[in-house]
Design a protein around this motif. Structure first.
Motif: not given
Length: 612
Positions: A566-592
């Motif tokens: 019926i629906y997908k398990d949140p623990k196994t969902l892919d939440i990285d493919t397709g991001r415009r910014e793939s370097d999450l650490e750099l993104l977090k630093q910029e956002l901070a």
């Protein structure tokens, strides 16, 4: 790379056992591998484009024009990826031209959904629900739309992919649910084009144009809309920018005029105030039950008047800077709902009694039934009704223009997801989904039935096929956002890595879905027991036919794919493919850093940033 989570007491670095480190390493490696593919593909496209420019430098403009229809290089994917990863990657790297500017998205958000639902449909809602029902219906539906658009803005900034919300339902909820709602959304926009072209030809009849000229106007409007879309996303955006500016100016002008008329500043009528809220009354009906049914009918009309609010999600894939332009556009929806809907409709309820016989129009595009026109005519103002009719004509053409844009992008997205033949995924060197545009344009030729005696019956049943499409789409967006947030928290991550997060959070999406569920019930109630008519099969199926159609698509896809989840398990969902910014650490630093700069600004600038 380390993922970190924030809490009230400070940041807590994620240092778990070797198993967790290995899993994160696999995620990072997977993302880096996809980025390598991305660089290779973009390099190939750039090299081919440069080569094409060099070769055509000495050729004629005609050859340049012909070459623009050649296909973009195919998107290569790693054969070792899962089908879900392949779909997410293809939609994220679709070679659509990223030419939408901030002003385009802003005016698409402000004026894109202002159309016949407001200018004409509000008259029907006033007749069945009364002045108070008008404000209640649009007000409650406005809270749902705001919640939905905020959720969509968050997802569209993180995943500015081809098809936007058309892929989110498949990715975060279930493939069958995504297939069913996307097919219904595609059918809706497929039907809207010929319907609005016919509507535009009928709007011209306001000036007494003979019926024999209907086909001529149909041909003219069809050619104009198709040509606009063949100029690509830039042509569509510039046309919609102009259309939206005209619609916004008209509504603002009417608000000013309405206040003057209510205060007694018109040629005739004198001071009105809140007279019509007392006589004949704020609600339609003598009993509580009749008044409740009237308000339910307003919910349905209000919902359809907001159709197109999801457009900024589709446009995010073709935006030059989605991280900046999409949040700004999403925030404008609040002002559109408040200023252009609630204020103008409150004034309408004060200017016209619900008993006015002119509110009963001959069609959904009958300008004489527009409460905006009726209010102006009733107070002895000449000339302006024709101006309003011109704006209604522009609004109708704007909806038809958007129908080609939205349907062609939906067809492309469905093709990339494997739900339609690959030919619909054809994107040329100008970034146009060529066969999608051609297919929708050819379907628009059905508009030539305008000269037939059966024109009304044909379009009533065509619209019935996808009448509830927007509700399914909006519900899918709300559930997708809930699933995305659940996946973030289930995988030990949080909103610190989001460039834009919905100010209403997950609770806004829950509220939005709850209201949509209530509208489905209200629509069923009105379909079973229509106002001013006895229960009958024709009215019921015209109002509710799309529900069993969607269920048929959903169950059929389940049987075809043999997927009974019926629906997908949140623990196994892919939440990285397709991001415009793939370097999450750099993104977090910029956002901070950005948040620290904002926090240091004066309070009024922070308030402005929150709302605008």
């Amino acid at each position: 790379m380390e993922y970190s989570t924030g809490s009230g007491s400070g940041d807590v670095s994620v240092h778990q056992d070797n198993k967790d480190t290995k899993e994160k390493g696999n995620i990072i490696t997977d993302v880096e591998q996809k980025d390598t593919y991305s660089i290779d593909i973009e390099t190939n496209i750039e090299t081919e484009n440069q080569s094409a420019e060099a070769n055509t430098g000495s050729q004629s403009k005609w050859r340049d024009f012909v070459d623009s229809f050649k296909p973009m290089p195919e998107i290569e994917v790693d054969p070792n990826w899962t089908e879900e990863q392949k779909i997410a990657y293809r939609t994220s790297k679709a070679p659509l031209k990223k030419e939408l500017k901030g002003r385009h998205l802003t005016f698409l958000a402000i004026g894109g959904a202002i159309g016949t639902g407001l200018f004409i449909g509000s008259g029907k809602a006033l007749r069945t629900g009364g002045a108070a029902g008008l404000v209640i219906g649009w007000g409650i539906m406005g809270t749902m739309i705001y919640s939905m658009v905020m959720a969509l803005g968050e997802l569209a900034v993180v995943f500015p992919v081809s098809g936007s919300f058309n892929t989110y339902a498949t990715r975060f909820i279930d493939e069958s649910f995504g297939f069913a709602t996307n097919m219904n959304y595609m059918l809706q926009n497929l039907v809207v084009l010929p319907l609005e072209i016919v509507g535009a030809s009928l709007t011209v009849n306001y000036w007494g144009t003979a019926r024999k000229y209907n086909d001529g106007f149909v041909a003219l409007f069809w050619v104009v809309i198709v040509i606009i879309n063949f100029f690509g996303v830039r042509g569509y955006a510039e046309a919609e920018f102009v259309f939206s500016v005209i619609k916004v100016i008209t509504v603002v002008g009417f608000i000013i005029l309405g206040i003057v008329l209510i205060c007694g500043g018109g040629p005739v009528g004198g001071y009105i105030g809140g007279h019509y809220w007392h006589d004949p009354g704020a609600f339609v009906g003598e009993t509580i039950g009749q008044q409740f049914k009237g308000v339910c009918s307003v919910f349905v009309t209000a919902a359809f008047s907001f159709s197109g609010s999801e457009l900024i999600g589709l446009a995010s894939a073709e935006s030059a800077e989605p991280r900046k332009s999409v949040p700004a556009a999403a925030k404008q929806v609040f002002w559109r709902i408040t200023l252009f809907y609630l204020i103008s409709l409150t004034l309408i309820g004060c200017l016209i009694p619900y008993t006015d016989h002119r509110l009963i129009g001959s069609s959904s595009d009958d300008a004489t039934a527009s409460p905006f026109v009726i209010a102006i005519v009733s107070h002895g103002i000449k000339g302006l009704p024709s101006v309003v009719n011109v704006v209604i004509l522009i609004a109708v053409l704007s909806v038809g223009n958007s129908a080609i844009y939205m349907c062609s992008r939906t067809l492309t997205s469905l093709s990339q997801q494997g739900s339609l033949p690959k030919i619909f995924g054809y994107i040329d060197r100008k970034g146009r989904p060529l066969f999608g545009i051609i297919f929708v344009s050819l379907f628009g030729l059905i508009a030539f039935v305008a000269d037939s005696d059966q024109e009304g019956a044909v379009f009533n049943w065509l619209m019935a096929l996808s009448g509830l499409s927007s509700l399914f789409t909006w519900g899918g967006i709300c559930i997708s956002h809930i699933q995305f947030r659940r996946a973030l928290y289930a995988q030990g991550r949080n909103t610190d890595e989001l460039s834009f997060s919905s100010p209403l959070g997950i609770y806004g999406s829950i509220w939005g879905f709850f209201i949509i569920f209530l509208v489905f019930i209200a629509q069923f109630y009105v379909a079973v027991a229509p106002i001013n008519a006895k229960p009958n099969a024709s009215d019921f199926f015209q109002a509710y036919l799309s529900f069993p159609i969607v269920m048929a698509f959903y169950i059929g896809h389940k049987i075809w794919k043999k997927n009974w989840k019926i629906y997908k398990d949140p623990k196994t969902l892919d939440i990285d493919t397709g991001r415009r910014e793939s370097d999450l650490e750099l993104l977090k630093q910029e956002l901070a850093e950005e948040r620290a700069i904002l926090a240091a600004k004066p309070w009024y600038k922070r308030v402005y940033h929150f709302w605008c």
